[in-house]
Design an enzyme around this catalytic site. Structure first.
Site, short mmCIF file in Angstrom:
data_model
loop_
_atom_site.label_atom_id
_atom_site.label_comp_id
_atom_site.label_asym_id
_atom_site.label_seq_id
_atom_site.Cartn_x
_atom_site.Cartn_y
_atom_site.Cartn_z
CG ASN A 18 -67.83 -25.20 0.54
OD1 ASN A 18 -68.98 -25.25 0.16
ND2 ASN A 18 -67.13 -24.10 0.49
CB CYS A 19 -70.25 -29.81 -1.85
SG CYS A 19 -69.07 -30.21 -3.13
CB VAL A 20 -72.72 -26.09 1.62
CG1 VAL A 20 -73.58 -25.82 2.84
CG2 VAL A 20 -71.47 -25.27 1.69
CB ALA A 21 -76.95 -28.12 -0.04
#
Lengths: 350, 428
Positions: free
Chosen positions: B241-244
């Site tokens: 994931n990168c989320v933010a």
């Protein structure tokens, strides 16, 4: 003295040496030079700055004629064009505090001139202005003048010269409510473990983030007859016309958009997509109605279940968007909808 | 469980014809690595480059960062359950190319990818300006759907780190760290008077570019899972994931989870470190209630006196964080939370999207909307224009002279919520 910075000072009738309660009704006047606390203040600038004038206004006059008097005072300040504006200190005086507060906020916001004032922490004027002015924390009575003025002068000097203002503790002002991002020596996990150890041992510790107290919003009155009501569609799910014509940010939105949907029966791909950076966009992009259900609303309109779908659709990105920005967007959009006679809003989030 | 981590200090990376570590210089067989990664038919092209601390180099858009390692004894090499067969992580001996990192770059999959600057202002804000970075720019074949695209680049990064890590197999480490914690009964017998502390690590599990995997299992479909403190720091957990970019937990940060390290350092001295509860962050209210209930139940079963709770992402997970906090505090378990803030560009907004009076001990990783100006780079690895659409960037972020204005949102690891970095906020 020509390169010294210019300070304009504000005091009430009492500190302006005009009189007490009996003179509280006097209108604002500008006097060249320094009067009352401005004298001691200027001495503390050590020749680096000059008080070019003092505005004096009666506390009652200010509070009874707020909007008019504010304009007059702002004009006086504009004319004097100071590098920094100083008001008070007002200690715990209510009407004087409110006057200092209103003027300070207006000068900082409208004239973009840095402002220093001083108040006791319970002064009723404090909350209105502390985010805009530097409010030095003072005692509750004028006995604290000698302690307040050095902090006020030091801050004014820094602001006039563009020197970075340090923390509230170091400078003596009341925290403005600004979360300032800093690089510190210890990494966060180390600080967390140390804080937990302190808690477990019953030792003192200080949270890095005091919890916020939420506003309570009073709900609007219910819609009496839905079949006559105009309903608007709004979303914070980032649905925009493909290409994102208004370039709404994918996170931490700085703006919102509105798009004419009067001739549309749905928000169909590929005419619409999401620019939201906070969720898996695949399913939203397949069918943007999943985020902002215009299709169902239009069906309701046809069936007569609701009166009408409002012609404009409002949208922004919710992820990482500061609550202050959301309040600003909500106020702006709400005002437009209200003016357009919209009765209700379907607001979807993600 | 006993794990030895042998750190081999890396002082430079060079590209060459074989992969080796000699006197702290990591040489990477560039063509060999490219050929290895291109065995995945979904990959069209690979570009390899090196970014060193202090060089005027910008890497963008960064997807993940991974530490190259090799398993010497016990378990399996690579990432069990993902790039190799299932095996127990957290035992035996692992060699780490300490100071080196694989940084994956390539066509943008989602808005949540980020930037790493190796010098100047930008370097201050990312922990990955201090590592010698081998950048792997992955171009995929046309027509991949986004989920497959994401998986392809995720796996390629892990495999690259594995390929390079092998160079440490026969090298004597400069330093060997030992991580050993026995059963809870053993440890409690040894340290009857020390407070029992657990770590609850929240991980984003919310779909494309928002998933986390334990032994290859997507956390979104499982209940909170109890791990021994050694497992995550021995390749059991990877980021999908990168989320933010600013507060995603990269795979490197799972491999080097600083909360685990800092709690471990106190084990047997000030605390009895019980282990790690991996908490999924669901999108639904029912999921949040379930995950927080279950986490607190595990903590109670283990007799925890205190818990460190770390968040990943912001917005809706703020509620999960505070639900865990409230339920722990009501059960007499003292909490410290680690999060970051969405206080707006002016810093004047409330930091979290939820609130709880029980949250009396909170560590802040900084304001994700703090705006920074990054100077023009001499060299950009990847695509500088990507900033316009990344979270934290905007149309016009990239200025004409090549400098870049953005929020910390876009900077990898800037506001780490596992406290991996040195950023915070103070009330001004």
């Amino acid at each position: 003295m020509s390169d010294s910075f210019k300070v304009l000072y504000y005091v009430n009738q009492f500190f302006g040496q005009i009189g007490g309660e009996d003179k509280a009704g006097i209108p604002p006047e500008f006097r060249p030079g320094k009067i009352g606390p401005a004298m001691g203040f200027e001495a503390l600038l050590k020749g680096e700055g000059t008080v070019v004038g003092t505005i004096i206004c009666g506390d009652n006059y200010f509070n009874e004629n707020k909007s008019d008097v504010l304009e007059i005072i702002l004009n006086m300040i504009k004319e004097a064009a100071p590098d920094v504006f100083v008001a008070g200190p007002a200690f715990n005086a209510g009407r004087y505090g409110v006057a200092c507060s209103e003027i300070s906020k207006a000068v900082a916001q409208q004239l973009k001139i840095p402002v220093v004032t001083g108040m006791y922490v319970e002064n009723p004027g404090l909350d209105n202005c502390k985010a805009f002015a530097y409010v030095v924390s003072t005692s509750d009575s004028a006995g604290g003048m000698r302690k307040a003025l050095p902090s006020m002068a030091a801050l004014a000097s820094k602001l006039a010269k563009g020197i970075e203002v340090r923390s509230p503790e170091e400078e003596g002002y009341i925290a403005r409510g600004m979360r300032k991002t800093l690089i510190v020596e210890k990494r966060g996990s180390q600080r967390a473990v140390e804080m937990l150890l302190a808690r477990l041992k019953g030792q003192p510790y200080e949270t890095e983030m005091p919890m916020h107290v939420f506003d309570i919003v009073t709900p609007a009155v219910p819609i009496k007859n839905l079949s006559k009501a105009t309903i608007a569609l709004c979303t914070s799910g980032g649905i925009v016309p493909t290409g994102n014509p208004d370039k709404i940010q994918s996170a931490s939105a700085q703006k919102w958009g509105k798009y004419d949907i009067s001739n549309k029966s749905a928000l169909n791909a590929p005419d619409f997509y999401t620019t939201h950076g906070g969720y898996d966009p695949i399913y939203a992009n397949e069918m943007p109605d999943r985020i902002a259900p215009l299709d169902i609303l239009k069906e309701f309109e046809q069936e007569g279940y609701i009166g009408k779908v409002f012609d404009w659709f409002y949208t922004t990105t919710g992820t990482g968007t500061a609550v202050n920005k959301s309040v600003e967007f909500g106020t702006q959009i709400g005002a437009e909808l209200k003016a357009a006679g919209v009765d209700g809003v379907i607001l979807t989030s993600t | 469980m006993k794990l030895e981590i042998g750190r081999i200090y890396i002082k430079d990376i060079q590209l060459g014809k074989e992969t080796s570590v000699i006197d702290g210089v990591l040489t990477v067989d560039k063509q060999g690595l490219i050929d290895n990664l291109k065995e995945d038919g979904r990959i069209k092209d690979i570009l390899i480059d090196v970014a060193r601390p202090g060089e005027k180099v910008r890497i963008i858009p960064v997807k993940d960062v991974i530490e190259p390692r090799v398993k010497i004894q016990g378990g399996n090499n690579g990432f069990p359950g993902v790039t190799s067969k299932q095996a127990q992580c957290g035992e035996g001996r692992t060699h780490v190319l300490y100071g080196a990192a694989v940084v994956t770059v390539g066509d943008i999959v989602g808005f949540q990818e980020g930037v790493v600057d190796m010098w100047g202002e930008g370097a201050k804000w990312t922990p990955f300006s201090k590592t010698y970075n081998l950048t792997v720019d992955i171009q995929v074949v046309a027509g991949l759907d986004p989920h497959t695209h994401e998986e392809t680049v995720r796996i390629a990064g892990l495999r690259a780190s594995e390929f390079i890590g092998l160079a440490g197999e026969n090298v004597t480490p400069d330093e060997v760290l030992t991580f050993e914690i026995g059963s809870m009964f053993e440890e409690t017998t040894k340290y009857p008077d020390l407070p029992k502390v657990i770590y609850a690590e929240m991980n984003i599990t919310q779909g494309l570019l928002h998933d986390t995997y334990i032994y290859g299992v997507n956390q979104s479909g499982i209940l909170p899972a109890l791990l021994h403190a050694n497992e995550e720091i021995d390749n059991a957990v990877i980021s999908g994931n990168c989320v933010a970019a600013c507060d995603k937990i990269t795979t490197y940060q799972h491999q080097n989870n600083s909360v685990i390290y800092d709690l471990y350092a106190q084990h047997g001295k000030e605390i009895n470190f019980l282990g790690v509860i991996m908490v999924p962050e669901h999108t639904t209210l029912a999921g949040k209630v379930r995950a927080s209930d279950y986490t607190v139940k595990l903590a109670k079963m283990l007799g925890a006196d205190g818990v460190v709770v770390s968040e990943e992402g912001y917005g809706n997970p703020d509620s999960d964080l505070l639900m865990i906090c409230k339920k722990c505090e009501r059960n007499g378990i003292k909490t410290v939370l680690i999060t970051d803030e969405c206080a707006g560009r002016d810093g004047l907004s409330q930091p979290l999207s939820d609130t709880a009076v029980e949250a009396v001990a909170v560590i802040s990783g900084g304001n994700v909307s703090h705006v920074v100006t990054l100077l023009p780079a001499d060299k950009v690895i990847g695509n500088a224009a990507a900033i316009a659409v990344l979270s934290g960037g905007w149309e016009g972020s990239l200025l004409e002279d090549g400098s870049m204005m953005c929020e910390l949102n876009a900077v990898i690891g800037a506001t780490s919520e596992i406290g991996f970095h040195n950023v915070t906020c103070r009330l001004y």
